[in-house]
Write a protein that holds these residues in place. Structure first.
Motif, mmCIF file in Angstrom:
data_model
loop_
_atom_site.group_PDB
_atom_site.id
_atom_site.type_symbol
_atom_site.label_atom_id
_atom_site.label_comp_id
_atom_site.label_asym_id
_atom_site.label_seq_id
_atom_site.Cartn_x
_atom_site.Cartn_y
_atom_site.Cartn_z
ATOM 1 N N ALA A 3 0.861 -1.185 0.000
ATOM 2 C CA ALA A 3 0.000 0.000 0.000
ATOM 3 C C ALA A 3 0.895 1.232 0.000
ATOM 4 O O ALA A 3 1.836 1.327 0.780
ATOM 5 N N SER A 4 0.608 2.159 -0.918
ATOM 6 C CA SER A 4 1.424 3.373 -0.988
ATOM 7 C C SER A 4 0.933 4.388 0.032
ATOM 8 O O SER A 4 -0.134 4.219 0.628
ATOM 9 N N ALA A 5 1.694 5.460 0.215
ATOM 10 C CA ALA A 5 1.334 6.497 1.179
ATOM 11 C C ALA A 5 -0.013 7.130 0.813
ATOM 12 O O ALA A 5 -0.801 7.495 1.682
ATOM 13 N N SER A 6 -0.283 7.218 -0.512
ATOM 14 C CA SER A 6 -1.529 7.862 -0.938
ATOM 15 C C SER A 6 -2.723 6.911 -0.918
ATOM 16 O O SER A 6 -3.835 7.313 -1.237
ATOM 17 N N GLY A 7 -2.515 5.653 -0.595
ATOM 18 C CA GLY A 7 -3.661 4.751 -0.444
ATOM 19 C C GLY A 7 -3.617 3.463 -1.218
ATOM 20 O O GLY A 7 -3.485 2.388 -0.637
ATOM 21 N N PRO A 8 -3.671 3.530 -2.577
ATOM 22 C CA PRO A 8 -3.825 2.287 -3.337
ATOM 23 C C PRO A 8 -2.619 1.348 -3.212
ATOM 24 O O PRO A 8 -1.488 1.804 -3.020
ATOM 25 N N VAL A 9 -2.926 0.052 -3.318
ATOM 26 C CA VAL A 9 -1.843 -0.944 -3.308
ATOM 27 C C VAL A 9 -1.143 -0.872 -4.651
ATOM 28 O O VAL A 9 -1.776 -0.850 -5.700
ATOM 29 N N ARG A 10 0.173 -0.797 -4.601
ATOM 30 C CA ARG A 10 0.944 -0.680 -5.850
ATOM 31 C C ARG A 10 1.965 -1.806 -5.931
ATOM 32 O O ARG A 10 2.378 -2.352 -4.902
ATOM 33 N N LYS A 11 2.357 -2.068 -7.147
ATOM 34 C CA LYS A 11 3.433 -3.049 -7.351
ATOM 35 C C LYS A 11 4.745 -2.285 -7.332
ATOM 36 O O LYS A 11 4.976 -1.410 -8.169
ATOM 37 N N TYR A 12 5.586 -2.618 -6.364
ATOM 38 C CA TYR A 12 6.908 -1.983 -6.251
ATOM 39 C C TYR A 12 7.977 -2.918 -6.827
ATOM 40 O O TYR A 12 7.860 -4.138 -6.749
ATOM 41 N N TYR A 13 9.017 -2.299 -7.323
ATOM 42 C CA TYR A 13 10.150 -3.061 -7.868
ATOM 43 C C TYR A 13 11.383 -2.740 -7.034
ATOM 44 O O TYR A 13 11.579 -1.588 -6.612
ATOM 45 N N ARG A 14 12.173 -3.752 -6.776
ATOM 46 C CA ARG A 14 13.419 -3.516 -6.036
ATOM 47 C C ARG A 14 14.533 -4.406 -6.597
ATOM 48 O O ARG A 14 14.259 -5.394 -7.290
ATOM 49 N N LEU A 15 15.759 -4.035 -6.263
ATOM 50 C CA LEU A 15 16.905 -4.801 -6.762
ATOM 51 C C LEU A 15 17.061 -6.109 -6.011
ATOM 52 O O LEU A 15 16.790 -6.181 -4.816
ATOM 53 N N THR A 16 17.511 -7.120 -6.697
ATOM 54 C CA THR A 16 17.909 -8.363 -6.024
ATOM 55 C C THR A 16 19.418 -8.240 -5.741
ATOM 56 O O THR A 16 20.080 -7.353 -6.305
ATOM 57 N N PRO A 17 19.978 -9.103 -4.914
ATOM 58 C CA PRO A 17 21.439 -9.063 -4.706
ATOM 59 C C PRO A 17 22.190 -9.186 -6.033
ATOM 60 O O PRO A 17 23.211 -8.529 -6.256
#
Lengths: 205, 110
Positions: free
Chosen positions: B67-81
């Motif tokens: 869930a983002s700060a503004s409300g809706p659930v979002r798909k986040y991307y992050r780095l793997t090792p």
């Protein structure tokens, strides 16, 4: 998306999905979901501003399609098993079929070429069109010759020629005997054509 | 050589720019797109998602819902090792590479 979703958002998403039919399904689903998340909860004015930033859906779709063109499919990742080569189709059946059509009449009249035509129908070496033509060619030639023969006989029995024919009765275009020769002439030609066409394609339609 | 030079340069580095952005913090699609479009590294969000899909297939990026700060659930991307290590490799090579290229294409001092 719910009932309060502004019309501009609905229209944009519909347009986006319609434009993306050429994009890889997994990428399309992720992108549409991402853009939907971005527009979700925005009122009409905010959605219009965000849509203006996002840009024309057809342009987005074209970019996505171009960017995925050279990608391997997800199932084709390096860790996936390489696709198994298709086994080469057996040539025994089509070769037997073609040879039976060519020489079958001389070995076992009627039955020989008939078996050849049936085997040909079950073979993958020829297209459906070729198979239909192979079946119909002898019948069509028979029909044409029989018609031509009947016309010639009718002309020979006209009053003007009747007197002459009384002495030497006409046999049309060689009489009905010619039709009996068809299996010996047409079927070998059909068989040779089938053989040549299939062998050029490595016995695959 | 006939293709636009800028396009060719962007193609070579834009994926590493995504890795660089995600190294700072996990981001959702629009966030990434906004930054990359503003920097003229991509023309639209249409280029971003195929790239994210490719990076994930290569094991360099992963995604998760939050869930983002503004409300809706979002798909986040992050780095793997593995993504971090790939980025580090690029960092080590980029600077000397750029310097080398400059020795060939840079203007002589007047």
């Amino acid at each position: 998306m719910n009932d309060t979703t502004p019309q501009i958002t609905r229209d944009y998403l519909v347009q986006l999905e319609a434009s993306m039919s050429g994009v890889r399904p997994d990428v399309r689903a992720e992108m549409v979901a991402g853009i939907r998340e971005e527009l979700d909860g925005l009122d009409a004015a905010a959605a219009a501003a965000r849509i203006a930033d996002l840009g024309d859906p057809t342009f987005i779709a074209a970019e996505a399609a171009a960017a995925t063109e050279s990608d391997p499919r997800p199932s084709e990742s390096p860790t996936a098993a390489p696709p198994q080569p298709q086994p080469a189709p057996s040539r025994a059946l089509p070769i037997t079929a073609a040879l039976l059509i060519i020489v079958g009449t001389f070995v076992v009249p009627i039955i020989g070429p008939l078996v050849g035509l049936v085997l040909m129908s079950f073979s993958m070496a020829w297209s459906r069109r070729e198979k239909i033509v192979a079946w119909l060619a002898p019948l069509a030639v028979t029909l044409i010759l029989a018609t031509a023969n009947a016309i010639v006989i009718a002309m020979q029995s006209s009053p003007a020629t009747e007197a002459r024919n009384a002495v030497t009765p006409g046999l049309g275009l060689g009489g009905w005997h010619l039709i009996i020769l068809i299996p010996y002439l047409v079927l070998p030609i059909v068989g040779v054509v089938l053989f040549v066409r299939a062998s050029r394609r490595n016995w695959q339609a | 050589m006939t293709a636009d030079v800028g396009t060719q340069l962007r193609k070579g580095v834009v994926e590493f720019c995504v890795l660089g952005l995600l190294a700072r913090e996990p981001m959702y699609g629009w966030q990434l797109s906004e930054k990359l479009v503003a920097a003229q590294l991509i023309a639209s969000i249409g280029t971003l998602y195929p790239m994210l899909s490719r990076l994930r297939t290569q094991g360099l990026v992963t995604s998760y819902d939050e869930a983002s700060a503004s409300g809706p659930v979002r798909k986040y991307y992050r780095l793997t090792p593995q993504g971090s290590s790939q980025l580090e490799t690029f960092r080590l090579q980029w600077e000397p590479f750029a310097a080398t290229v400059f020795t060939f294409v840079g203007k002589d001092p007047e």
